[in-house]
Design a protein around this motif. Sequence first.
Motif, PDB file in Angstrom:
ATOM      1  N   ILE A  26       0.836  -1.195   0.000  1.00 52.86           N
ATOM      2  CA  ILE A  26       0.000   0.000   0.000  1.00 52.86           C
ATOM      3  C   ILE A  26       0.875   1.251   0.000  1.00 52.86           C
ATOM      4  O   ILE A  26       0.591   2.216  -0.706  1.00 52.86           O
ATOM      5  CB  ILE A  26      -0.969  -0.010   1.206  1.00 52.86           C
ATOM      6  N   ARG A  27       1.966   1.214   0.778  1.00 51.80           N
ATOM      7  CA  ARG A  27       2.871   2.376   0.796  1.00 51.80           C
ATOM      8  C   ARG A  27       3.406   2.666  -0.601  1.00 51.80           C
ATOM      9  O   ARG A  27       3.485   3.825  -1.016  1.00 51.80           O
ATOM     10  CB  ARG A  27       4.036   2.141   1.755  1.00 51.80           C
ATOM     11  N   ARG A  28       3.775   1.616  -1.320  1.00 51.61           N
ATOM     12  CA  ARG A  28       4.311   1.788  -2.671  1.00 51.61           C
ATOM     13  C   ARG A  28       3.234   2.304  -3.623  1.00 51.61           C
ATOM     14  O   ARG A  28       3.483   3.201  -4.421  1.00 51.61           O
ATOM     15  CB  ARG A  28       4.879   0.451  -3.171  1.00 51.61           C
ATOM     16  N   ASP A  29       2.025   1.761  -3.509  1.00 51.84           N
ATOM     17  CA  ASP A  29       0.922   2.211  -4.363  1.00 51.84           C
ATOM     18  C   ASP A  29       0.616   3.687  -4.132  1.00 51.84           C
ATOM     19  O   ASP A  29       0.446   4.456  -5.080  1.00 51.84           O
ATOM     20  CB  ASP A  29      -0.337   1.386  -4.090  1.00 51.84           C
ATOM     21  N   ILE A  30       0.536   4.083  -2.866  1.00 48.99           N
ATOM     22  CA  ILE A  30       0.273   5.485  -2.546  1.00 48.99           C
ATOM     23  C   ILE A  30       1.406   6.364  -3.072  1.00 48.99           C
ATOM     24  O   ILE A  30       1.171   7.423  -3.652  1.00 48.99           O
ATOM     25  CB  ILE A  30       0.065   5.680  -1.031  1.00 48.99           C
ATOM     26  N   SER A  70      10.477  12.171  -1.207  1.00 49.19           N
ATOM     27  CA  SER A  70      11.110  11.066  -1.930  1.00 49.19           C
ATOM     28  C   SER A  70      10.819   9.728  -1.247  1.00 49.19           C
ATOM     29  O   SER A  70      10.489   8.739  -1.912  1.00 49.19           O
ATOM     30  CB  SER A  70      12.616  11.297  -2.031  1.00 49.19           C
ATOM     31  N   LEU A  71      10.950   9.696   0.070  1.00 46.25           N
ATOM     32  CA  LEU A  71      10.681   8.463   0.816  1.00 46.25           C
ATOM     33  C   LEU A  71       9.228   8.023   0.660  1.00 46.25           C
ATOM     34  O   LEU A  71       8.937   6.834   0.484  1.00 46.25           O
ATOM     35  CB  LEU A  71      11.025   8.648   2.290  1.00 46.25           C
ATOM     36  N   ILE A  72       8.300   8.980   0.702  1.00 46.22           N
ATOM     37  CA  ILE A  72       6.877   8.660   0.522  1.00 46.22           C
ATOM     38  C   ILE A  72       6.638   8.119  -0.879  1.00 46.22           C
ATOM     39  O   ILE A  72       5.989   7.083  -1.062  1.00 46.22           O
ATOM     40  CB  ILE A  72       5.995   9.900   0.801  1.00 46.22           C
ATOM     41  N   GLU A  73       7.170   8.811  -1.885  1.00 46.50           N
ATOM     42  CA  GLU A  73       6.940   8.402  -3.268  1.00 46.50           C
ATOM     43  C   GLU A  73       7.550   7.042  -3.584  1.00 46.50           C
ATOM     44  O   GLU A  73       7.054   6.331  -4.460  1.00 46.50           O
ATOM     45  CB  GLU A  73       7.498   9.454  -4.234  1.00 46.50           C
ATOM     46  N   ASN A  74       8.597   6.678  -2.893  1.00 50.47           N
ATOM     47  CA  ASN A  74       9.237   5.382  -3.125  1.00 50.47           C
ATOM     48  C   ASN A  74       8.720   4.292  -2.199  1.00 50.47           C
ATOM     49  O   ASN A  74       9.234   3.171  -2.204  1.00 50.47           O
ATOM     50  CB  ASN A  74      10.759   5.522  -3.007  1.00 50.47           C
ATOM     51  N   GLY A  75       7.696   4.621  -1.408  1.00 46.71           N
ATOM     52  CA  GLY A  75       7.084   3.639  -0.532  1.00 46.71           C
ATOM     53  C   GLY A  75       7.981   3.163   0.589  1.00 46.71           C
ATOM     54  O   GLY A  75       7.802   2.077   1.128  1.00 46.71           O
ATOM     55  N   ARG A  76       8.933   3.973   0.980  1.00 47.38           N
ATOM     56  CA  ARG A  76       9.894   3.570   2.003  1.00 47.38           C
ATOM     57  C   ARG A  76       9.534   4.025   3.401  1.00 47.38           C
ATOM     58  O   ARG A  76      10.217   3.693   4.358  1.00 47.38           O
ATOM     59  CB  ARG A  76      11.278   4.081   1.637  1.00 47.38           C
ATOM     60  N   VAL A  77       8.463   4.809   3.497  1.00 48.50           N
ATOM     61  CA  VAL A  77       8.044   5.292   4.806  1.00 48.50           C
ATOM     62  C   VAL A  77       6.520   5.330   4.852  1.00 48.50           C
ATOM     63  O   VAL A  77       5.870   5.667   3.870  1.00 48.50           O
ATOM     64  CB  VAL A  77       8.652   6.689   5.102  1.00 48.50           C
TER      65      VAL A  77
END
Length: 113
Positions: A3-7, A37-44
């Motif tokens: 879900i993080r990656r999809d968002i 960047s972290l949000i867009e890459n689904g890392r956080v």
Amino acid sequence: MSIRRDIGLLVRSLRLARDMKQERLAALIGVSQKTISLIENGRVATSIARLQEIAEALDVPLSWLFQFPEESDQTDDARMAKLSEVFAIAHNLSDENLNLLLSQARAIETHKS
């Protein structure tokens, strides 16, 4: 996909559809470019409140950040990015052009192989 990656892919696609840089989005919501960047890459993981700020900065309803294809339709990041881009483009169309886009999409769907 997570879900993080999809968002993250949706956020990136919506941002890019508006010709907005990560730095600009970050400034609008009061975070660093690295956080975007972290949000867009689904890392956080990020809070609903932060996602609401992002949605407002991108001028879309919060619900748009949760518009995922069905699990069986998720094939890869490129497909998700294309779907997000179509969604973002449609958001900016006049009612007349939106109806035209919808009729064309329906015509394409009836002729799919």
